[in-house]
Design a protein around this motif. Sequence first.
Motif, short mmCIF file in Angstrom:
data_model
loop_
_atom_site.label_atom_id
_atom_site.label_comp_id
_atom_site.label_asym_id
_atom_site.label_seq_id
_atom_site.Cartn_x
_atom_site.Cartn_y
_atom_site.Cartn_z
N THR A 234 28.60 75.44 41.30
CA THR A 234 29.57 74.76 40.45
C THR A 234 29.84 75.57 39.18
N LEU A 235 28.78 76.11 38.59
CA LEU A 235 28.95 76.94 37.39
C LEU A 235 29.73 78.21 37.73
N SER A 236 29.44 78.82 38.87
CA SER A 236 30.16 80.03 39.27
C SER A 236 31.65 79.75 39.42
N ALA A 348 34.32 71.41 38.29
CA ALA A 348 34.60 70.86 39.62
C ALA A 348 33.62 69.76 40.01
N TRP A 349 34.05 68.93 40.92
CA TRP A 349 33.22 67.98 41.65
C TRP A 349 32.51 66.97 40.75
N GLY A 350 33.11 66.69 39.62
CA GLY A 350 32.56 65.66 38.74
C GLY A 350 31.24 66.01 38.10
N ALA A 351 30.91 67.30 38.05
CA ALA A 351 29.64 67.73 37.45
C ALA A 351 29.58 67.38 35.98
N GLU A 352 28.37 67.07 35.50
CA GLU A 352 28.18 66.87 34.08
C GLU A 352 28.32 68.21 33.36
#
Length: 459
Positions: A234-236, A348-352
């Motif tokens: 997600t960070l990438s 993305a994907w609702g990550a905190e």
Amino acid sequence: MSSHADLTDLRARVTDVLPGLRSDLEDLVRIESVSADPARAGEVRRSAEAVRALLAAEGMDTEVVSIDGGAPAVIGHKAGPAGAPTVLLYAHHDVQPENDHADWDSPPFEPTERDSPSGRRLFARGAADDKAGIVAHLGALRVFGDDLPVSVTVFVEGEEEVGSETLPALLAAHQERLRADVIVIADSGNWDVGVPALTTSLRGLVRADVEVRTLTHAVHSGMWGGLVPDALMTLSRLVATLHDDEGDVAIAGLHAGPAADVDYPEERLRAESGAAPGTHWIGSGSAVERLWTKPALSITGLDAPKVEGSSNTLVPAARARISLRIAPGDTAENAVARLREHLDQHVAWGAELSVTIVDTGEATRIDATGPAYDAARAAFAEAWDGTRPIDMGVGGSIPFIAEFLESFPRASVLVTGVEDPDTRAHGANEGLHLAEFERVVLAETLLLARLAEAGAPTD
């Protein structure tokens, strides 16, 4: 200068004082004034006292000062003729950490002279950045002795390498002592060996730590992969949105502008940057626009499990440090706001998402016109045997210059320095080009003489 004879005389005087200046520089370099290392705070204090003693020996009224728990700085003053302009000479006596001694070809705090591809250099931490700046100021004072053509104040800071946190308070507390018609900041560099420069723009800086979290704890990648996103992926994905396909920074609302029409040859770019032979440049526009007057963004750190020893688990959280250089004409406040907006919109994907601002520094753009700049250009051309200086941008940041511009808005601020493209300031094998250093001392000496001829401002 008023005559060829005057120039010849000053050249001879600079030659006469060089051996003593070299000895003084070597003594300063041996003091491990690493301001980032609390264990060496005593060395930073010892460095300040050594600078004070050198200035006092030239007849300056001197004092070591500090404020709000900051590192010690040195202020010195010596009066010139009545009615002459006052020139403030800035440098800093603290240095960067030397890091791994194994990367150095000689001990980092033992000055060592040897050849380099461009000429003889003195290698040591601080030999250029910025103890040579201090000694260049000292050289101009020593050449004139008790016949200073202008009044001179010297201000040598002790915490530039850790962000100049207490500099605004120091400038405010000692504003009258530091007030000047012209400020010479010796903490930049020249365009090349044999080609002088005045630095007229610098990018600002925003550093931020960005963390994404997708899980409350690590889980088995086989059992949950394909449904639950891992934080590193997600960070990438988020980091990849910070540049477009050409490599330009993709954060909307950041300022960019034109740069001077300066040729930066491909072979020189390759040599000075250390780019691998197959590496393609990123971004659009001329090389100097991309380096000086457009924003740039790098990932300078990453917190994630190491490859060796990693397990088959989904990483719950990952963090990256972003270094965003902002163009002259932009502000740190705007850059922080635009960076936050971009990250919020693209995670993305609702990550905190958590964004922590580490530090900021303002960009600088100097209007390098007027009598002081005319005097500087003439002095530089004389010192470099007819080669006129170019107006150079710097891609890095020296945020304290904005503090001087704000504190002394009526002063002409000249940003000069002793460095060249192969100085390697902050890195291993930092080295001062000795022939260029002699030209720097001569240029500053000539500058003081020319500023005296121009006289103090009347408005």
